[in-house]
Design a protein around this motif. Structure first.
Motif: not given
Length: 126
Positions: A29-41
């Protein structure tokens, strides 16, 4: 001949020393490209659930159907049980529910004054 046992012992120790290294993690699995945005949402607030669904009989002998939502800020009013509804909202719990076009409900699921465009204000009870 004395060198052979020392060489064998060194080989064993060297192979055991490799056990302290962590194995490389392999994943498909590739790393989630939205991980940082979801963490700060900001946290998402779910819409309220229905607290009470009532059919209300009005003084003019008509029936109005209403779904009162938890929190006391929303009511879905329908003129027929399975017909389309209009969502009315109150700025704060306990205040009248209103919607564009002249819709207004003042009261509760037990007793309310319901204003529907073309029908006027009616006193209704559940």
């Amino acid at each position: 001949m004395n060198k052979a046992p020392i060489f064998a012992a060194a080989a064993v120790l060297l192979s055991l020393a490799a056990c302290n290294n962590k194995p490389e993690e392999v994943t498909s699995t590739a790393p989630d490209p939205q991980a940082e945005a979801l963490k700060n949402a900001p946290k998402v607030e779910l819409p309220p659930s229905i607290e009470t669904s009532v059919s209300m009989r009005c003084k003019d002998n008509s029936i109005v159907f209403a779904d009162f939502y938890k929190g006391g800020k929303q009511v879905l009013v329908k003129q027929t049980k399975d017909g389309p509804g209009t969502m009315l909202k109150a700025p704060e719990a306990g205040q009248p529910f209103v919607a564009d076009g002249g819709y207004k409900i003042t009261g509760t699921a037990k007793n309310a004054t319901i204003e529907i465009p073309g029908k006027g204000a009616r006193d209704c009870h559940g």
